[in-house]
Structure formats: C-alpha cells, structure tokens
Scaffold this active site. Sequence first.
Site, PDB file in Angstrom:
ATOM      1  N   LEU A 137       0.819  -1.213   0.000  1.00  0.00           N
ATOM      2  CA  LEU A 137       0.000   0.000   0.000  1.00  0.00           C
ATOM      3  C   LEU A 137       0.855   1.266   0.000  1.00  0.00           C
ATOM      4  O   LEU A 137       2.052   1.220   0.338  1.00  0.00           O
ATOM      5  CB  LEU A 137      -0.930  -0.027   1.215  1.00  0.00           C
ATOM      6  CG  LEU A 137      -1.852  -1.262   1.247  1.00  0.00           C
ATOM      7  CD1 LEU A 137      -2.401  -1.506   2.644  1.00  0.00           C
ATOM      8  CD2 LEU A 137      -2.985  -1.094   0.239  1.00  0.00           C
ATOM      9  N   PRO A 138       0.269   2.412  -0.371  1.00  0.00           N
ATOM     10  CA  PRO A 138       1.081   3.616  -0.558  1.00  0.00           C
ATOM     11  C   PRO A 138       1.672   4.217   0.715  1.00  0.00           C
ATOM     12  O   PRO A 138       2.803   4.710   0.702  1.00  0.00           O
ATOM     13  CB  PRO A 138       0.089   4.603  -1.203  1.00  0.00           C
ATOM     14  CG  PRO A 138      -0.991   3.768  -1.786  1.00  0.00           C
ATOM     15  CD  PRO A 138      -1.106   2.584  -0.861  1.00  0.00           C
ATOM     16  N   THR A 182       6.089   0.514   2.365  1.00  0.00           N
ATOM     17  CA  THR A 182       7.140   1.263   3.057  1.00  0.00           C
ATOM     18  C   THR A 182       6.456   2.319   3.909  1.00  0.00           C
ATOM     19  O   THR A 182       5.885   3.285   3.398  1.00  0.00           O
ATOM     20  CB  THR A 182       8.098   1.930   2.057  1.00  0.00           C
ATOM     21  OG1 THR A 182       8.788   0.917   1.321  1.00  0.00           O
ATOM     22  CG2 THR A 182       9.122   2.784   2.787  1.00  0.00           C
ATOM     23  N   LYS A 223      14.784  -0.359   5.537  1.00  0.00           N
ATOM     24  CA  LYS A 223      14.395   0.309   4.293  1.00  0.00           C
ATOM     25  C   LYS A 223      14.642   1.809   4.355  1.00  0.00           C
ATOM     26  O   LYS A 223      15.228   2.398   3.431  1.00  0.00           O
ATOM     27  CB  LYS A 223      12.922   0.026   3.999  1.00  0.00           C
ATOM     28  CG  LYS A 223      12.357   0.747   2.770  1.00  0.00           C
ATOM     29  CD  LYS A 223      13.012   0.291   1.482  1.00  0.00           C
ATOM     30  CE  LYS A 223      12.512   1.098   0.274  1.00  0.00           C
ATOM     31  NZ  LYS A 223      11.132   0.770  -0.100  1.00  0.00           N
ATOM     32  N   LYS A 270       8.995  10.919   0.148  1.00  0.00           N
ATOM     33  CA  LYS A 270       8.220  10.220   1.184  1.00  0.00           C
ATOM     34  C   LYS A 270       9.146   9.438   2.114  1.00  0.00           C
ATOM     35  O   LYS A 270       9.040   9.522   3.348  1.00  0.00           O
ATOM     36  CB  LYS A 270       7.225   9.263   0.533  1.00  0.00           C
ATOM     37  CG  LYS A 270       6.555   8.288   1.500  1.00  0.00           C
ATOM     38  CD  LYS A 270       6.015   7.068   0.774  1.00  0.00           C
ATOM     39  CE  LYS A 270       5.689   5.960   1.760  1.00  0.00           C
ATOM     40  NZ  LYS A 270       5.281   4.708   1.087  1.00  0.00           N
TER      41      LYS A 270
END
Length: 295
Positions: free
Chosen positions: A64-65, A95, A170, A245
């Site tokens: 998902l975003p 992420t 990450k 982001k």
Amino acid sequence: MKIAFIGLGNMGAPMARNLIKAGHSLNLVDLNKTVLAELEQLGGTIRASAREAAEDAELVITMLPAAVHVRSVWLGEDGVLAGIGKGVPAVDCSTIDPQTARDVAAAAAKQGVAMADAPVSGGTGGATAGTLTFMVGASPELFATLQPVLAQMGRNIVHCGEVGTGQIAKICNNLLLAISMVGVSEAMALGDALGIDTSVLAGIINSSTGRCWSSEMYNPWPGIVETAPASRGYTGGFGAELMLKDLGLATEAARQAHQPVVLGAVAQQLYQAMSQRGEGGKDFSAIINSYRKPQ
C-alpha cells in the site's frame, strides 16, 4: 496456496503476477479496475474488500502507498482483521514508519495472527523480474513460513529482526541512497562546469574512491549509463515523490529517536524543492537538474 493480495499499484501488480505464475490462487483487492481485470484474466479472483479477500486466505499480503492506508486496510471495519482466520500468517510489504508496522502487528497478534513487515527494494523492474530484496521484520518462525513465498517475488530475502526492523532497514537504506545521489549530482555538475568530459569523469569516479551505486549503476548524467533513467528523460525509475516520502519517514524516525541526520535533512529539502518545481514525477536522479546550467 490461497493468498489475499491487497494493493496492486506499480509494485503490487507485478508481484501479484509472479505469484499467479508460480501457481498460487490469489484473492485480489484494489481500486484500479483495469489492473484487476488484467490479473483476473491470469487467474486471479476479484474480491470486494480486504475483509472478504482475507476470509478464506491461507496468507495475506498487502502493498500500500502509505501508513494511513495500511491502518485503514488492516484495522478498518471492512479490513483484513475483520475477516482473517486465527493462525493465518500475514505480511505488509508497504514502506511505512516502524511504529505503524508495530502497532498493526500488535493488533493482529491480539487476534492470533502473526504479522511481518517486509518492505522491498529493487523498483518496478525488480518487481516485474522477480528480483526484489525483501527486508523482513518477523519472528524466526514467521520468517521461515514467509520465505518460500517471498522468494517467488524476490531474489534476496533478508531477516532483519523482529517486526518493525524491516522498515528501519528500508528507510536507512533510502536515506543513504538519496544522500549519495545528491553527492554524485554535485560532483558530475561541478565537473561539467569546470570543463571535463562527463563520461571521463564518471569513469574516474567509478574506478576510484568516489565509486558508489548512484554513480556506477544509476548515474544521473544523461548518456553515462544507458539503462539508467537519466538516459531516457528521467522516466521509468523510482519517482522523486517516493524518495521524498522515504526521506520524510527517515527524518521523522530520527526525530523520535533524537538522532541527528544532518545530510538526510538537506537531501529532504532538495527533494522538496524539486517537488515544488513540479518535477516530483521524474526519477529521483533528476535531482541533478538542481545543479546543472540551463540547457
């Protein structure tokens, strides 16, 4: 295996295709009807909600975003936890921030569901080719359960530690990637301004102490690496908005940990300015245009 796969964007769709090709039966949920129709043609089954997709699943995967979407899809009234059976393993490959990963996993644990976080690296090309790197935060037992399935979508499946550590790996990796790309961009633009052939400069850097992935494999100067986005108008790579982001996630996590990330904060400002110029849809290596003379 019956797998619920929720989130079929630029990364999720090719990941789902690889699972279908590997012989799994997928329950699919996404807002993009075109992608759903394509995957249905390959053998997937369209479900109306995350709850419905999870009800008969033997494994649940989400991609998902952002954190707000993860919380909604998992914790919402019609979400995964409203339908998933006790003991069914689950993994979120989005992420997001480490705390959200831990919070959602804790809610799942209360229902007897072991959940992992497993963000990926490798971009859309890696997702399509099935060569992604998965950074997995999970118990050893859950990691052993997930590893064979993740290996059908990726080449490197790394156990980082307990839930949340996948996200930590990450954001730290992408923090460094952003910083190194800014550094390579400065060096290449300076060399050009001073009059050296940029291909000569890149060759020197890539055989000297300045060598790094951003210079050798993904050089931001057009024409240096034929396969890099810089050589195709900064298209088809990892978008600058996505890098922004990830830098936001890193700097916020650093704030919470009272840990300085001076270069990361500078990189975040540079990518913010790039976004404000309307270039957020370009590959993140287009940050070099912040340094180049007008063409």
